[in-house]
Design a protein around this motif. Structure first.
Motif, PDB file in Angstrom:
ATOM      1  N   THR B   7       6.461 -25.840  11.142  1.00 46.47           N
ATOM      2  CA  THR B   7       7.223 -25.615  11.922  1.00 46.47           C
ATOM      3  C   THR B   7       6.678 -24.091  13.386  1.00 46.47           C
ATOM      4  O   THR B   7       6.555 -23.050  12.783  1.00 46.47           O
ATOM      5  CB  THR B   7       8.660 -25.173  12.185  1.00 46.47           C
ATOM      6  OG1 THR B   7       9.689 -26.421  11.297  1.00 46.47           O
ATOM      7  CG2 THR B   7       9.829 -24.636  12.860  1.00 46.47           C
ATOM      8  N   ARG B  33       9.873 -25.584  18.644  1.00 42.83           N
ATOM      9  CA  ARG B  33      11.133 -24.812  19.296  1.00 42.83           C
ATOM     10  C   ARG B  33      10.878 -24.386  19.591  1.00 42.83           C
ATOM     11  O   ARG B  33      10.139 -22.665  19.596  1.00 42.83           O
ATOM     12  CB  ARG B  33      11.997 -24.448  17.732  1.00 42.83           C
ATOM     13  CG  ARG B  33      12.145 -25.359  16.010  1.00 42.83           C
ATOM     14  CD  ARG B  33      12.659 -25.091  15.421  1.00 42.83           C
ATOM     15  NE  ARG B  33      13.663 -25.850  14.639  1.00 42.83           N
ATOM     16  CZ  ARG B  33      13.640 -26.834  14.490  1.00 42.83           C
ATOM     17  NH1 ARG B  33      13.697 -27.418  15.116  1.00 42.83           N
ATOM     18  NH2 ARG B  33      13.807 -27.778  13.024  1.00 42.83           N
ATOM     19  N   GLN B  43      15.313 -27.695  28.288  1.00 41.08           N
ATOM     20  CA  GLN B  43      15.170 -28.600  27.582  1.00 41.08           C
ATOM     21  C   GLN B  43      14.645 -29.752  28.995  1.00 41.08           C
ATOM     22  O   GLN B  43      13.949 -30.926  28.203  1.00 41.08           O
ATOM     23  CB  GLN B  43      16.223 -29.348  27.834  1.00 41.08           C
ATOM     24  CG  GLN B  43      17.208 -31.060  27.660  1.00 41.08           C
ATOM     25  CD  GLN B  43      17.045 -30.522  26.192  1.00 41.08           C
ATOM     26  OE1 GLN B  43      17.082 -29.541  25.367  1.00 41.08           O
ATOM     27  NE2 GLN B  43      16.315 -30.926  25.706  1.00 41.08           N
ATOM     28  N   ALA B  46      10.898 -29.885  26.728  1.00 47.57           N
ATOM     29  CA  ALA B  46      10.954 -29.853  25.246  1.00 47.57           C
ATOM     30  C   ALA B  46      11.169 -31.625  25.168  1.00 47.57           C
ATOM     31  O   ALA B  46      10.343 -32.520  24.825  1.00 47.57           O
ATOM     32  CB  ALA B  46      12.580 -29.526  24.761  1.00 47.57           C
ATOM     33  N   ASP B  47      11.582 -32.355  26.702  1.00 47.91           N
ATOM     34  CA  ASP B  47      11.601 -34.017  27.022  1.00 47.91           C
ATOM     35  C   ASP B  47      10.615 -34.026  27.257  1.00 47.91           C
ATOM     36  O   ASP B  47       9.893 -35.574  27.049  1.00 47.91           O
ATOM     37  CB  ASP B  47      12.777 -33.982  28.085  1.00 47.91           C
ATOM     38  CG  ASP B  47      14.062 -33.595  27.582  1.00 47.91           C
ATOM     39  OD1 ASP B  47      14.065 -33.738  26.509  1.00 47.91           O
ATOM     40  OD2 ASP B  47      15.560 -33.924  28.098  1.00 47.91           O
ATOM     41  N   SER B  50       8.307 -34.505  23.911  1.00 46.86           N
ATOM     42  CA  SER B  50       8.568 -35.550  23.528  1.00 46.86           C
ATOM     43  C   SER B  50       8.239 -36.609  23.731  1.00 46.86           C
ATOM     44  O   SER B  50       7.454 -37.216  23.148  1.00 46.86           O
ATOM     45  CB  SER B  50      10.411 -35.767  23.444  1.00 46.86           C
ATOM     46  OG  SER B  50      10.472 -34.339  22.444  1.00 46.86           O
ATOM     47  N   LYS B  56       9.855 -34.016  17.748  1.00 49.83           N
ATOM     48  CA  LYS B  56      10.856 -33.257  17.913  1.00 49.83           C
ATOM     49  C   LYS B  56      10.280 -31.949  18.381  1.00 49.83           C
ATOM     50  O   LYS B  56       9.843 -31.131  18.049  1.00 49.83           O
ATOM     51  CB  LYS B  56      10.818 -32.852  15.905  1.00 49.83           C
ATOM     52  CG  LYS B  56      12.836 -32.608  16.384  1.00 49.83           C
ATOM     53  CD  LYS B  56      13.347 -33.351  14.927  1.00 49.83           C
ATOM     54  CE  LYS B  56      14.171 -31.827  14.570  1.00 49.83           C
ATOM     55  NZ  LYS B  56      14.412 -31.934  12.993  1.00 49.83           N
ATOM     56  N   THR B  58      13.300 -28.492  19.973  1.00 51.82           N
ATOM     57  CA  THR B  58      14.632 -28.576  19.950  1.00 51.82           C
ATOM     58  C   THR B  58      14.584 -26.980  21.409  1.00 51.82           C
ATOM     59  O   THR B  58      13.146 -26.909  21.330  1.00 51.82           O
ATOM     60  CB  THR B  58      14.798 -28.123  18.443  1.00 51.82           C
ATOM     61  OG1 THR B  58      14.534 -27.900  17.681  1.00 51.82           O
ATOM     62  CG2 THR B  58      14.646 -29.442  17.612  1.00 51.82           C
ATOM     63  N   VAL B  59      15.411 -26.741  21.176  1.00 53.63           N
ATOM     64  CA  VAL B  59      15.689 -25.924  22.280  1.00 53.63           C
ATOM     65  C   VAL B  59      16.423 -24.466  21.970  1.00 53.63           C
ATOM     66  O   VAL B  59      17.652 -25.098  21.841  1.00 53.63           O
ATOM     67  CB  VAL B  59      16.151 -25.717  24.051  1.00 53.63           C
ATOM     68  CG1 VAL B  59      14.549 -27.025  23.841  1.00 53.63           C
ATOM     69  CG2 VAL B  59      16.891 -26.420  24.079  1.00 53.63           C
ATOM     70  N   HIS B  60      16.300 -23.599  22.282  1.00 53.71           N
ATOM     71  CA  HIS B  60      17.302 -22.113  22.241  1.00 53.71           C
ATOM     72  C   HIS B  60      17.472 -21.374  22.382  1.00 53.71           C
ATOM     73  O   HIS B  60      16.463 -20.681  23.115  1.00 53.71           O
ATOM     74  CB  HIS B  60      16.594 -21.430  20.370  1.00 53.71           C
ATOM     75  CG  HIS B  60      16.444 -22.885  19.415  1.00 53.71           C
ATOM     76  ND1 HIS B  60      17.169 -23.600  18.567  1.00 53.71           N
ATOM     77  CD2 HIS B  60      15.731 -23.417  19.189  1.00 53.71           C
ATOM     78  CE1 HIS B  60      16.886 -24.906  17.666  1.00 53.71           C
ATOM     79  NE2 HIS B  60      15.314 -24.706  17.872  1.00 53.71           N
ATOM     80  N   PRO B  78      17.793 -23.508  12.810  1.00 58.15           N
ATOM     81  CA  PRO B  78      17.510 -24.765  11.779  1.00 58.15           C
ATOM     82  C   PRO B  78      16.514 -23.874  10.607  1.00 58.15           C
ATOM     83  O   PRO B  78      16.852 -24.123   8.960  1.00 58.15           O
ATOM     84  CB  PRO B  78      16.553 -25.376  12.581  1.00 58.15           C
ATOM     85  CG  PRO B  78      16.922 -25.592  13.912  1.00 58.15           C
ATOM     86  CD  PRO B  78      16.268 -24.170  14.087  1.00 58.15           C
TER      87      PRO B  78
END
Lengths: 442, 248
Positions: B7, B33, B43, B46-47, B50, B56, B58-60, B78
């Protein structure tokens, strides 16, 4: 102010460049537009993607939004390059249904010009494979349009040269392919009649295009090489291709500077054409496997090839002549070009089917694309060609145009009033204006 | 045997360099991430990643200026990532920073204070766990202060010094690797309006590839284009009484 120009390097115009980095910014730029038009990767040849006062460069909006693997539909921001789609999806067995002669165009530009490829006679243009678009219009709305939702606006935007609004997003259907190879076969045609009969007898072939030697005269007028292609299936691969089912594109070379004006003249072009024709004829006997990239985009391997025509630039003249008049009119055009002896480096002949949009370029017939380096008497000569095109019921391709007259345009596009009506509904204040739309009064 | 996916946490996830770097890691099967200020913009990236890689992402939410939120930010991820990359940076406007203390402060905090504090926090957690890697995207501007961007440059100098100090400490006491990246000119939104020399200017994708490759080789300090090593050597060696008269 930024000086911008099309691929033909004529005209060069100062406009205010706006470079949105978000959808919202692109939408605002459209609503606040002052004689503006969206611009993709700048591969339209003339003034189609140059705004009256402002130009909205869409190239930063190049993200994929989503990919539906089951349907093979990719939803993208409109500034994404076709080359990016190909690099991303060809290794996964998907390829755009329609690609023009360069992959270095944006999806938004491909829709706005309803670009065609070597398969137009069989499978139609780029617009056929657009499932839906998201369009920012000057009245302030952001509209999703498809064949079911706002179909009029959808069909006006396909081939609408960016004049209905700014295309923000599009969903495109891709073609499943087993390999990244094309099975190519070459036919030698000794004259124009032979070229036409080769096209007619190859109607069921997916890809076909002819290269015409514009300098051939008399009995040889219209002598051509016709390149036919099909996507190769896995079982058809052999030799090197077996180990490399999806070959990658080549690293581009580049023409670093404008060639001096004398580099292309009657003798250099004639020599090139003779060599090219003989090399093609030698290969004609047997079909060959060619990677998709050099097959579809031979000139993408030479960055800035447009500079070969020198500082003054060039004009590409691309017309389509309805089938019943095509052979006679094209013979007349080629005859005049051969007589003038004016170095048309590239002459490409291609059969077209019907277009997808209200003012899409394609009509069933034959299209001829010619490059002319800029020189003194060129425009009056091209006016002569235009007269032949219009008399035969044909029209010129707006994505290539930098100089046709308003009369020529209006004669070629009889559905114009319907287009203008739709345009008025989304842009009553006339905020969208390109140099092209201004020049020919779209 | 199935190997657990690694990760990577990328701080400053909406920059052009972050995007290019994230894409390279996703292509090599890492879980990515993205952390940054605006979730909707993250996002979008991220899209994109992906859809391109079927991996995968993810956004934070993460604000580099809000240092008091750092512990909570790290706690709510996570997992503790295997690798943290800070791509955070703010060029700012030099002329404004000369007269506007708040602007100058924002440049210093965005390029030094925030990145150093958050990486320090992850470093301690990596030490406690026993493994991890840290990459800081610094700048050639930190190699010597110049009249055209000295708030940015000095903050990057501080960040580079922080990374080299951290690397020194962790190399002796643990196997946690710390890498400093000095990209040189990169064609990004930060440099959109500048005229940049092509030979010295990298595309964001080049930076992403260089970072990934250098991590594999456990490099300490890299310039993305090696010619920058020579350029900066000359700039660093120049006597101050000459250097101070140059318009740089």
């Amino acid at each position: 102010m930024t000086a911008i120009l099309g691929w033909g390097r004529y005209p060069i115009v100062d406009t205010e460049m706006i470079r949105p980095r978000t959808m919202d910014a692109a939408q605002r730029a459209t609503v606040r537009g002052d004689q503006t038009v969206a611009r993709g990767n700048g591969r339209a040849y003339g003034d189609a993607a140059i705004g009256g006062r402002q130009t909205i460069s869409m190239t930063h909006l190049n993200r994929l939004r989503s990919f539906d693997a089951e349907k093979g539909v990719v939803t993208v921001e409109s500034g994404l390059l076709l080359s990016d789609i190909i690099d991303t999806f060809l290794p996964r067995g998907l390829f755009p249904y329609v690609v023009p002669g360069t992959s270095l165009i944006t999806v938004g530009g491909a829709i706005a010009a309803d670009v065609h490829g070597k398969n137009h006679h069989q499978e139609g243009g780029f617009g056929e494979y657009v499932e839906s678009i998201v369009l920012a219009v000057p009245t302030g709305e952001t509209i999703r349009a498809s064949r079911d939702e706002h179909p009029d606006l959808f069909h006006a935007t396909i081939g609408g040269m960016g004049l209905t609004g700014t295309i923000l997003e599009a969903a495109i259907r891709l073609r499943p392919v087993e390999t990244g190879w094309i099975r190519q076969r070459t036919i030698v045609a000794k004259d124009l009649a032979a070229a036409f009969s080769a096209f007619e007898s190859s109607d069921s072939v997916t890809y076909s295009v002819a290269w015409i030697d514009c300098l051939a005269r008399g009995a040889q007028l219209g002598r051509s090489l016709i390149f036919l292609g099909e996507h190769a299936r896995s079982a058809e691969l052999h030799g090197n291709a077996l180990a490399n089912r999806f070959p990658v594109g080549r690293t581009p070379l580049s023409v670093p500077i404008n060639a001096p004006a004398f580099a292309l003249n009657h003798w250099t072009v004639a020599a090139f054409n003779e060599l090219y024709f003989r090399a093609g004829a030698r290969k004609a006997a047997s079909p060959v496997l060619v990677p998709a990239h050099p097959y579809f985009f031979p000139l993408d391997a030479v960055g800035n090839w447009n500079r070969i025509y020198g500082r003054r630039g060039f004009i590409q003249h691309q017309s389509v002549i309805p089938t019943q008049n095509a052979q006679g009119t094209l013979a007349e055009m080629l005859g005049r070009i051969a007589k003038r002896g004016g170095s048309s480096f590239l002459a490409v002949l291609k059969k077209l089917g019907a277009g997808s949009g209200i003012i899409s370029f394609p009509v069933p017939g034959y299209t001829l694309a010619l490059d002319f380096p800029m020189r003194g008497d060129l425009f009056s000569f091209l006016d002569e060609l235009d007269e032949l095109v219009i008399a035969a019921g044909g029209r010129l391709y707006l994505a290539k145009d930098a100089r046709q007259s308003r009369t020529t345009f209006e004669a070629g596009y009889p559905d114009l009033s319907r287009f203008r009506e739709i345009r008025r509904s989304t842009d009553p204040a006339g905020k969208i204006k390109s140099r092209l739309s201004e020049r020919i009064g779209i | 045997m199935a190997v657990a996916q690694q990760t990577v946490l990328i701080l400053g996830g909406t920059s052009d360099i972050a995007r290019a770097t994230a894409l390279v890691f996703a292509r090599h099967d890492w879980v990515v991430r993205l952390a940054g200020r605006t979730l909707s913009e993250l996002q979008r990236e991220a899209d994109d990643i992906s859809a391109r890689t079927s991996r995968k992402v993810t956004v934070h939410a993460f604000d580099v200026l809000n240092t008091s939120s750092f512990v909570e930010f790290a706690d709510t991820l996570p997992e503790l990532p295997d690798l943290v990359i800070s791509v955070v940076g703010l060029l700012g406007e030099q002329s404004r920073s000369e007269v506007d203390t708040e602007h100058a402060k924002e440049i210093i905090r965005s390029n030094y204070e925030g990145p150093a504090l958050i990486l320090s926090l992850f470093a301690e957690r990596f030490v406690a766990r026993g493994h991890g890697a840290i990459i800081g995207i610094s700048s050639v501007a930190g190699d010597r202060g110049r009249g055209s961007n000295y708030f940015y440059g000095s903050a990057k100098a501080g960040f580079s010094a922080f990374l080299s100090g951290l690397r020194n400490r962790l190399a002796i006491s643990s196997n946690i690797h710390v890498m400093t990246v000095k990209p040189g000119f990169v064609r990004t939104k930060m440099t959109e309006d500048m005229k940049l020399p092509p030979l010295l200017t990298a595309a964001p994708a080049e930076v992403g590839e260089a970072v990934f490759k250098a991590l594999g080789r456990r490099k300490d300090v890299i310039y993305v284009r090696s010619i920058w090593w020579l350029v900066m050597l000359i700039i660093r060696l120049m006597p101050e009484r000459i250097f101070k008269r140059l318009k740089l």
